[in-house]
Design a protein around this motif. Structure first.
Motif, PDB file in Angstrom:
ATOM      1  N   VAL A 106       0.876  -1.170   0.000  1.00 30.15           N
ATOM      2  CA  VAL A 106       0.000   0.000   0.000  1.00 30.15           C
ATOM      3  C   VAL A 106       0.912   1.217   0.000  1.00 30.15           C
ATOM      4  O   VAL A 106       1.777   1.353   0.876  1.00 30.15           O
ATOM      5  CB  VAL A 106      -0.936   0.030   1.215  1.00 30.15           C
ATOM      6  CG1 VAL A 106      -1.735   1.329   1.233  1.00 30.15           C
ATOM      7  CG2 VAL A 106      -1.876  -1.168   1.193  1.00 30.15           C
ATOM      8  N   ARG A 158      -9.970  -2.259  -0.466  1.00 24.65           N
ATOM      9  CA  ARG A 158     -10.413  -0.914  -0.089  1.00 24.65           C
ATOM     10  C   ARG A 158      -9.253  -0.177   0.565  1.00 24.65           C
ATOM     11  O   ARG A 158      -8.648  -0.680   1.520  1.00 24.65           O
ATOM     12  CB  ARG A 158     -11.590  -1.000   0.871  1.00 24.65           C
ATOM     13  CG  ARG A 158     -12.142   0.359   1.286  1.00 24.65           C
ATOM     14  CD  ARG A 158     -13.141   0.205   2.425  1.00 24.65           C
ATOM     15  NE  ARG A 158     -13.669   1.490   2.875  1.00 24.65           N
ATOM     16  CZ  ARG A 158     -14.316   1.664   4.013  1.00 24.65           C
ATOM     17  NH1 ARG A 158     -14.522   0.623   4.810  1.00 24.65           N
ATOM     18  NH2 ARG A 158     -14.767   2.853   4.352  1.00 24.65           N
ATOM     19  N   THR A 159      -8.927   0.999   0.067  1.00 31.62           N
ATOM     20  CA  THR A 159      -7.844   1.782   0.635  1.00 31.62           C
ATOM     21  C   THR A 159      -8.350   3.145   1.071  1.00 31.62           C
ATOM     22  O   THR A 159      -9.381   3.623   0.598  1.00 31.62           O
ATOM     23  CB  THR A 159      -6.690   1.977  -0.375  1.00 31.62           C
ATOM     24  OG1 THR A 159      -7.196   2.653  -1.539  1.00 31.62           O
ATOM     25  CG2 THR A 159      -6.089   0.632  -0.785  1.00 31.62           C
ATOM     26  N   ALA A 160      -7.611   3.762   1.968  1.00 34.51           N
ATOM     27  CA  ALA A 160      -7.980   5.102   2.455  1.00 34.51           C
ATOM     28  C   ALA A 160      -7.696   6.141   1.374  1.00 34.51           C
ATOM     29  O   ALA A 160      -6.873   5.918   0.480  1.00 34.51           O
ATOM     30  CB  ALA A 160      -7.185   5.415   3.715  1.00 34.51           C
ATOM     31  N   THR A 163      -4.221   6.890  -0.702  1.00 34.67           N
ATOM     32  CA  THR A 163      -3.346   5.729  -0.695  1.00 34.67           C
ATOM     33  C   THR A 163      -3.746   4.784  -1.827  1.00 34.67           C
ATOM     34  O   THR A 163      -4.872   4.841  -2.338  1.00 34.67           O
ATOM     35  CB  THR A 163      -3.413   4.983   0.647  1.00 34.67           C
ATOM     36  OG1 THR A 163      -4.691   4.322   0.772  1.00 34.67           O
ATOM     37  CG2 THR A 163      -3.234   5.951   1.807  1.00 34.67           C
ATOM     38  N   TYR A 165      -3.296   0.615  -3.347  1.00 37.13           N
ATOM     39  CA  TYR A 165      -2.838  -0.763  -3.262  1.00 37.13           C
ATOM     40  C   TYR A 165      -2.185  -1.131  -4.591  1.00 37.13           C
ATOM     41  O   TYR A 165      -2.758  -0.928  -5.659  1.00 37.13           O
ATOM     42  CB  TYR A 165      -4.023  -1.692  -2.985  1.00 37.13           C
ATOM     43  CG  TYR A 165      -3.693  -3.175  -3.065  1.00 37.13           C
ATOM     44  CD1 TYR A 165      -3.138  -3.845  -1.977  1.00 37.13           C
ATOM     45  CD2 TYR A 165      -3.947  -3.898  -4.231  1.00 37.13           C
ATOM     46  CE1 TYR A 165      -2.851  -5.206  -2.039  1.00 37.13           C
ATOM     47  CE2 TYR A 165      -3.670  -5.250  -4.299  1.00 37.13           C
ATOM     48  CZ  TYR A 165      -3.114  -5.904  -3.214  1.00 37.13           C
ATOM     49  OH  TYR A 165      -2.843  -7.238  -3.291  1.00 37.13           O
ATOM     50  N   PHE A 208      -4.912   0.718   6.673  1.00 35.52           N
ATOM     51  CA  PHE A 208      -6.104   1.531   6.415  1.00 35.52           C
ATOM     52  C   PHE A 208      -6.385   2.460   7.592  1.00 35.52           C
ATOM     53  O   PHE A 208      -6.631   3.665   7.421  1.00 35.52           O
ATOM     54  CB  PHE A 208      -7.292   0.600   6.156  1.00 35.52           C
ATOM     55  CG  PHE A 208      -8.578   1.303   5.829  1.00 35.52           C
ATOM     56  CD1 PHE A 208      -8.854   1.732   4.544  1.00 35.52           C
ATOM     57  CD2 PHE A 208      -9.522   1.533   6.824  1.00 35.52           C
ATOM     58  CE1 PHE A 208     -10.049   2.381   4.241  1.00 35.52           C
ATOM     59  CE2 PHE A 208     -10.717   2.176   6.535  1.00 35.52           C
ATOM     60  CZ  PHE A 208     -10.975   2.602   5.235  1.00 35.52           C
ATOM     61  N   GLU A 209      -6.316   1.925   8.804  1.00 34.87           N
ATOM     62  CA  GLU A 209      -6.600   2.726   9.995  1.00 34.87           C
ATOM     63  C   GLU A 209      -5.562   3.826  10.176  1.00 34.87           C
ATOM     64  O   GLU A 209      -5.908   4.962  10.540  1.00 34.87           O
ATOM     65  CB  GLU A 209      -6.628   1.807  11.226  1.00 34.87           C
ATOM     66  CG  GLU A 209      -7.821   0.858  11.252  1.00 34.87           C
ATOM     67  CD  GLU A 209      -7.702  -0.185  12.347  1.00 34.87           C
ATOM     68  OE1 GLU A 209      -6.676  -0.156  13.068  1.00 34.87           O
ATOM     69  OE2 GLU A 209      -8.607  -1.021  12.485  1.00 34.87           O
TER      70      GLU A 209
END
Length: 224
Positions: A106, A158-160, A163, A165, A208-209
């Motif tokens: 990521v 699913r990425t923030a 960002t 992948y 992600f967090e």
């Protein structure tokens, strides 16, 4: 500053003698990996440089971990591909490895990540990344991007915001395993957080967090 070498069996004491360390590290060469025999000269000096700020880190453990991690990173390559990659690591300090096999990444903008860890000091960033993600992260200071190594996913990821992948069909410049500090050059990639053991990766959820946390503070710009 003296360095402990009581990590070698039967060898208790202190030394700054890099030749002695080279000799001790010869035993770490892996059968069938001939290029380690070429690169062992000077390995003691590189390990000493890594523990200058951590004089009680087991030198033997660092060297073994580096060799085991190197083998794991190259496990998806053929014999000739592994030889090429090791030669590039030795001569250039970085090699291109395919993503989507042993691992994917990521990509996070530097500003976003620094906001998340609340620091712009590389050593502090590395410590906090290791604590938060518990996995390896590469920093490319030339483009100011961080790459968190994660397991390859067979389903959409699913990425923030900001960002990305990166998996199959992409190559990543991976630094040599002992390049673990921003002291090789202002544009040279290095391991901001090292791999604790072969195959120990960040999880997609923790990356992600962390990225979402970075959005609490202003970001200098997203990557598209």
């Amino acid at each position: 500053m003296p360095y402990r070498r009581d990590v070698f069996p039967g060898d208790i004491g202190w030394t700054t003698d890099t030749h002695a360390l080279d000799a001790a590290l010869v035993g770490l060469r892996v059968e069938g990996q001939r290029d380690h025999e070429v690169s062992v000269s000077g390995l003691g000096q590189r390990v000493l440089q890594r523990v200058t700020s951590e004089p009680y880190v087991p030198i033997h453990s660092l060297a073994v971990r580096d060799l085991e991690t190197e083998s794991w990173l190259l496990s998806a390559l053929t014999g000739q591909g592994r030889d090429r990659a090791r030669l590039e690591w030795q001569e250039l300090g970085v090699t291109l490895l395919p993503l989507g096999m042993s691992f994917s990444v990521v990509r996070l903008p530097g500003a976003l990540l620094r906001a998340a860890v609340k620091s712009d000091e590389p050593p502090t960033i590395g410590i906090r990344l290791a604590e938060c993600l518990r996995g390896p992260v590469i920093h490319d200071p030339g483009f100011d991007r961080y790459y968190a190594l994660v397991p390859t996913s067979s389903t959409p990821v699913r990425t923030a915001p900001g960002t990305h992948y990166l998996g199959s069909g992409t190559y990543l410049g991976v630094p040599r395993t002992d390049h673990a500090a921003m002291d090789m050059g202002p544009y040279d990639s290095y391991w901001s957080a090292s791999m604790a053991r072969p195959g120990a990766l960040c999880t997609l959820a923790t990356v992600f967090e962390l990225a979402l946390l970075g959005h609490v503070l202003p970001v200098d710009g997203d990557e598209s």
